[in-house]
Design an enzyme around this catalytic site. Sequence first.
Site, PDB file in Angstrom:
ATOM      1  N   HIS A   9      47.852 120.425 -36.979  1.00  0.00           N
ATOM      2  CA  HIS A   9      47.122 121.745 -37.218  1.00  0.00           C
ATOM      3  C   HIS A   9      45.580 121.795 -36.468  1.00  0.00           C
ATOM      4  CE1 HIS A   9      44.147 120.580 -40.226  1.00  0.00           C
ATOM      5  NE2 HIS A   9      45.419 120.082 -40.712  1.00  0.00           N
ATOM      6  N   GLU A  79      50.274 118.027 -46.520  1.00  0.00           N
ATOM      7  CA  GLU A  79      49.299 116.758 -46.280  1.00  0.00           C
ATOM      8  C   GLU A  79      49.541 115.762 -47.769  1.00  0.00           C
ATOM      9  OE1 GLU A  79      48.175 114.338 -44.784  1.00  0.00           O
ATOM     10  OE2 GLU A  79      46.530 114.955 -43.842  1.00  0.00           O
TER      11      GLU A  79
END
Length: 199
Positions: A9, A79
């Site tokens: 990202h 994550e």
Amino acid sequence: MADLFLIRHGETEWSRSGRHTGLTDVPLTEQGRQEARRLVPMIRSHRIGAAFVSPSQRARETAELIGLTDVRVDADLHEWDYGAYEGVTTVEIHRERPGWFLFTDGVEAGPPDHPGESPKEVGERADRVLAKVDAALANNEGCVVLVAHGHFLRVLTARRLGLPPADGALFQLATGTVCRLSTEHGRPVIAAWNVRPGS
């Protein structure tokens, strides 16, 4: 077999300042949005058979800005759960634990809603994602794209190459970049790594 594209990202305030950003849902900065938009030509030139994205808004917005459609949100792409180190920088951790290294030492336990993960647990999640990737690639409909996070994608790459999760430490990965995992003579290889447009 078609390739696997990994997209980290775009930039967030926390990634810019080096704070460990696991389950905290931090949005992209304007710079992060620009990083994502710049990736469009790199992805558009390939036939995409399947795309998976982390549940975090920073990953979902990156996927949207790239122009990916029919994206499947996959909780396994979140994550690393940093536990007590969520929002803390490596420099701050080293003040109390000199020599600490995420990929081998893991994290201190956090609260019940994000207790933290060991490198082994992150590797097991990566293996689950790779099983889904292989199922999608077996359909021969094109490449697979994963939009997710730096530390997780580094562990996933290690696992794809048959390495232990800790070897994710070998693969530096900046925000707003594309990596391509391919095969050579039937074995997984890195075809491109940490690529930004124009680099």
